[in-house]
Write a protein that holds these residues in place. Structure first.
Motif, PDB file in Angstrom:
ATOM      1  N   LEU A  81      -1.574  31.627  -2.817  1.00  0.00           N
ATOM      2  CA  LEU A  81      -0.126  31.020  -2.367  1.00  0.00           C
ATOM      3  C   LEU A  81       0.096  29.441  -3.369  1.00  0.00           C
ATOM      4  N   LEU A  82      -1.357  28.702  -3.586  1.00  0.00           N
ATOM      5  CA  LEU A  82      -1.177  27.481  -4.242  1.00  0.00           C
ATOM      6  C   LEU A  82      -0.239  27.587  -5.482  1.00  0.00           C
ATOM      7  N   PRO A  83      -0.556  28.294  -6.382  1.00  0.00           N
ATOM      8  CA  PRO A  83       0.015  28.316  -7.682  1.00  0.00           C
ATOM      9  C   PRO A  83       1.629  28.360  -7.467  1.00  0.00           C
ATOM     10  N   PHE A  84       2.237  28.621  -6.590  1.00  0.00           N
ATOM     11  CA  PHE A  84       3.922  29.074  -6.598  1.00  0.00           C
ATOM     12  C   PHE A  84       4.406  27.839  -5.540  1.00  0.00           C
ATOM     13  N   VAL A  85       3.650  26.942  -5.309  1.00  0.00           N
ATOM     14  CA  VAL A  85       4.306  25.605  -4.452  1.00  0.00           C
ATOM     15  C   VAL A  85       4.017  24.346  -5.470  1.00  0.00           C
ATOM     16  N   GLU A  86       5.094  23.561  -5.458  1.00  0.00           N
ATOM     17  CA  GLU A  86       5.103  22.274  -6.287  1.00  0.00           C
ATOM     18  C   GLU A  86       4.846  21.105  -5.498  1.00  0.00           C
ATOM     19  N   ASP A  87       5.298  21.137  -4.164  1.00  0.00           N
ATOM     20  CA  ASP A  87       5.502  19.810  -3.219  1.00  0.00           C
ATOM     21  C   ASP A  87       3.869  19.461  -2.851  1.00  0.00           C
ATOM     22  N   PHE A  88       3.935  18.158  -2.974  1.00  0.00           N
ATOM     23  CA  PHE A  88       2.609  17.399  -2.790  1.00  0.00           C
ATOM     24  C   PHE A  88       2.359  17.759  -1.144  1.00  0.00           C
ATOM     25  N   MET A 129     -11.629  19.825  -5.643  1.00  0.00           N
ATOM     26  CA  MET A 129     -11.028  18.378  -5.295  1.00  0.00           C
ATOM     27  C   MET A 129     -11.127  17.463  -6.796  1.00  0.00           C
ATOM     28  N   GLY A 130     -11.929  17.858  -7.535  1.00  0.00           N
ATOM     29  CA  GLY A 130     -12.151  16.769  -8.642  1.00  0.00           C
ATOM     30  C   GLY A 130     -11.141  17.113  -9.664  1.00  0.00           C
ATOM     31  N   ILE A 131     -10.740  18.627  -9.639  1.00  0.00           N
ATOM     32  CA  ILE A 131      -9.787  19.239 -10.387  1.00  0.00           C
ATOM     33  C   ILE A 131      -8.543  18.851 -10.027  1.00  0.00           C
ATOM     34  N   VAL A 132      -8.206  18.722  -8.624  1.00  0.00           N
ATOM     35  CA  VAL A 132      -6.778  18.345  -8.359  1.00  0.00           C
ATOM     36  C   VAL A 132      -6.597  17.007  -8.420  1.00  0.00           C
ATOM     37  N   ILE A 133      -7.620  15.998  -8.167  1.00  0.00           N
ATOM     38  CA  ILE A 133      -7.164  14.591  -8.340  1.00  0.00           C
ATOM     39  C   ILE A 133      -7.064  14.340  -9.855  1.00  0.00           C
ATOM     40  N   LEU A 134      -8.022  15.078 -10.874  1.00  0.00           N
ATOM     41  CA  LEU A 134      -7.645  14.839 -12.324  1.00  0.00           C
ATOM     42  C   LEU A 134      -6.296  15.236 -12.741  1.00  0.00           C
ATOM     43  N   GLN A 135      -5.881  16.264 -12.443  1.00  0.00           N
ATOM     44  CA  GLN A 135      -4.357  16.795 -12.756  1.00  0.00           C
ATOM     45  C   GLN A 135      -3.287  16.077 -11.987  1.00  0.00           C
ATOM     46  N   LEU A 136      -3.484  15.858 -10.776  1.00  0.00           N
ATOM     47  CA  LEU A 136      -2.324  15.131 -10.162  1.00  0.00           C
ATOM     48  C   LEU A 136      -2.228  13.826 -10.278  1.00  0.00           C
ATOM     49  N   SER A 137      -3.432  13.149 -10.872  1.00  0.00           N
ATOM     50  CA  SER A 137      -3.071  11.543 -11.221  1.00  0.00           C
ATOM     51  C   SER A 137      -2.160  11.653 -12.650  1.00  0.00           C
ATOM     52  N   GLU A 138      -2.332  12.736 -13.394  1.00  0.00           N
ATOM     53  CA  GLU A 138      -1.600  12.596 -14.533  1.00  0.00           C
ATOM     54  C   GLU A 138      -0.116  12.958 -14.218  1.00  0.00           C
ATOM     55  N   ALA A 139       0.160  13.328 -13.080  1.00  0.00           N
ATOM     56  CA  ALA A 139       1.359  13.704 -12.665  1.00  0.00           C
ATOM     57  C   ALA A 139       2.083  12.648 -11.723  1.00  0.00           C
ATOM     58  N   LYS A 140       1.356  10.869 -12.184  1.00  0.00           N
ATOM     59  CA  LYS A 140       1.944   9.973 -11.679  1.00  0.00           C
ATOM     60  C   LYS A 140       1.793   9.771 -10.059  1.00  0.00           C
ATOM     61  N   ILE A 141       0.839  10.684  -9.596  1.00  0.00           N
ATOM     62  CA  ILE A 141       0.481  10.291  -8.111  1.00  0.00           C
ATOM     63  C   ILE A 141      -0.728   9.495  -7.924  1.00  0.00           C
ATOM     64  N   THR A 142      -0.391   8.211  -6.976  1.00  0.00           N
ATOM     65  CA  THR A 142      -1.396   7.147  -7.106  1.00  0.00           C
ATOM     66  C   THR A 142      -2.714   7.647  -6.492  1.00  0.00           C
ATOM     67  N   TYR A 143      -3.803   6.810  -6.974  1.00  0.00           N
ATOM     68  CA  TYR A 143      -5.054   7.059  -6.567  1.00  0.00           C
ATOM     69  C   TYR A 143      -5.367   6.874  -4.915  1.00  0.00           C
ATOM     70  N   GLU A 144      -4.364   5.979  -4.610  1.00  0.00           N
ATOM     71  CA  GLU A 144      -4.552   5.679  -2.789  1.00  0.00           C
ATOM     72  C   GLU A 144      -4.077   7.153  -2.219  1.00  0.00           C
ATOM     73  N   LYS A 145      -2.920   7.703  -2.853  1.00  0.00           N
ATOM     74  CA  LYS A 145      -2.569   8.855  -2.136  1.00  0.00           C
ATOM     75  C   LYS A 145      -3.486   9.927  -2.387  1.00  0.00           C
ATOM     76  N   LEU A 146      -4.146  10.207  -3.541  1.00  0.00           N
ATOM     77  CA  LEU A 146      -5.203  11.064  -3.804  1.00  0.00           C
ATOM     78  C   LEU A 146      -6.452  10.786  -2.967  1.00  0.00           C
ATOM     79  N   GLY A 147      -6.795   9.541  -2.666  1.00  0.00           N
ATOM     80  CA  GLY A 147      -8.103   9.673  -1.731  1.00  0.00           C
ATOM     81  C   GLY A 147      -7.712   9.963  -0.461  1.00  0.00           C
ATOM     82  N   PHE A 148      -6.509   9.579   0.131  1.00  0.00           N
ATOM     83  CA  PHE A 148      -6.064  10.282   1.482  1.00  0.00           C
ATOM     84  C   PHE A 148      -5.936  11.917   1.441  1.00  0.00           C
ATOM     85  N   LEU A 149      -5.843  12.277   0.255  1.00  0.00           N
ATOM     86  CA  LEU A 149      -5.855  13.944   0.384  1.00  0.00           C
ATOM     87  C   LEU A 149      -6.988  14.484   0.688  1.00  0.00           C
TER      88      LEU A 149
END
Length: 370
Positions: free
Chosen positions: A62-69, A1-21
């Motif tokens: 499957l994860l590496p081949f899907v881009e959608d949040f 989860m820490g890896i995903v939060i760190l990387q997706l936050s750089e993709a301009k996804i807000t921390y609020e969305k990542l927290g609910f993730l």
């Protein structure tokens, strides 16, 4: 989860969305746990655990081949469900093969220590991948999880384990009513707050390092790696020395040392900011004292539970653990989203202080009831 939060936050996804993730991982754990008990009882712990590993392996492939949040939400929900099944199985296997309190504490710390090794290896590997020229392919690192699942299934299938005896089917409410005691309720509150505190470190420490202490992504992930390394050391040491101490006194000593380190961190941050770089190295040290809490408190309570009821009781542990994780992550997301990172150490100190008080109440009740 820490890896995903760190990387997706750089993709301009807000921390609020990542927290609910995080909730998409934790809430299915809470929801599925009670129902998972019946599934495990029917199939047996061994088959249930292997099934969970198969599903995790396929999803990670499957994860590496899907881009959608949206897929991350589905992915974490499935992983969370499999984690619930796996944890109930593991706790049940331990309880069915180990009986006395201190032996349980030793075994629980050894198992949880191996969990820390996994966190260390994964974060170090992903840290290397993210900081290399292949950083755009970071999601392909999850293929290694698929490989590890395959290896684990192969090894585990060769083992012979003792399974719990099947019992008569009773209504869920009737079975849960057995645990409606003050000491048990306070124990579940302690579990909630332990995971609440752990989640603040495990998933969000890399983002705190990067955004507030201004370190790069590789070093930010190594914060979690070294936290896991110190956690491994803490649990391994506990497994080897716990038979010499009272479980409750050892537990309280560990919490007291966590508070002491956090007070030092808060003091440095607010009164000696020139040496704030020391905080980089002090946070992982907390893992030495934080890591024994969960296995020690669980072993103390699980030793009192009948073997026939251990799967159901473990499901309650999993539920309150997942709720603690989810609530913590949502609060941390708000903290990060509102740019209140200066209060991160203070927030952790407050959470540990609440845990300390709840634990004292539990031990007082446990001393009278158990």
């Amino acid at each position: 989860m820490g890896i995903v939060i760190l990387q997706l936050s750089e993709a301009k996804i807000t921390y609020e969305k990542l927290g609910f993730l995080e909730s998409f991982k934790d809430l299915p754990i809470a929801f599925i746990s009670l129902f998972a008990v019946n599934f495990i009882s029917r199939t047996g712990a061994k088959k249930a655990l292997i099934s969970a590993l198969v599903i995790v392996g396929i999803c990670s492939c499957l994860l590496p081949f899907v881009e959608d949040f949206w897929f991350y939400k589905v992915w974490f929900a499935i992983i969370g469900t499999c984690f619930a099944v796996g944890k109930i199985c593991v706790f049940g296997i331990i309880r069915n093969n180990v009986s006395d309190e201190k032996s349980l504490a030793k075994m629980m710390n050894s198992v949880e220590a191996s969990f820390m090794v996994g966190i260390f290896v994964v974060n170090t590997g992903f840290g290397w991948l993210i900081s290399s020229r292949y950083s755009d392919y970071w999601k392909f690192g999850f293929l290694s999880i698929t490989a590890l699942c395959a290896i684990t299934i192969f090894l585990f299938s060769k083992l012979t384990i003792s399974e719990a005896k099947k019992t008569e089917n009773k209504s869920l409410i009737a079975e849960l009513s057995v645990f409606a005691k003050p000491a048990t309720i306070m124990f579940l509150a302690v579990v909630f707050f332990i995971v609440f505190v752990e989640q603040g470190f495990n998933s969000w420490l890399p983002s705190f390092y990067k955004n507030h202490l201004n370190v790069n992504s590789f070093f930010a992930l190594q914060a979690t790696s070294f936290l896991a390394l110190f956690s491994y050391a803490g649990r391994t040491a506990t497994a080897n020395i716990i038979h010499r101490f009272s479980l409750s006194k050892y537990y309280i000593l560990c919490i007291s040392l966590i508070i002491a380190v956090l007070v030092i961190i808060v003091g440095i941050q607010y009164f000696d900011s020139m040496n704030s770089g020391i905080i980089l190295f002090l946070f992982p040290v907390i893992g030495l004292f934080l890591s024994p809490l969960y296995p020690v408190i669980n072993s103390k309570m699980i030793a009192q539970i009948d073997r026939e009821k251990i799967n159901l009781f473990t499901s309650l542990i999993v539920i309150f653990s997942s709720l603690g994780s989810s609530v913590s992550s949502i609060i941390m997301a708000i903290l990060f989203g509102k740019q209140l990172l200066n209060y991160y150490p203070l927030y952790i100190l407050l959470a540990v202080s609440v845990l300390f008080m709840v634990s004292l109440i539990y031990f007082r009740l446990a001393g009278k009831k158990l």
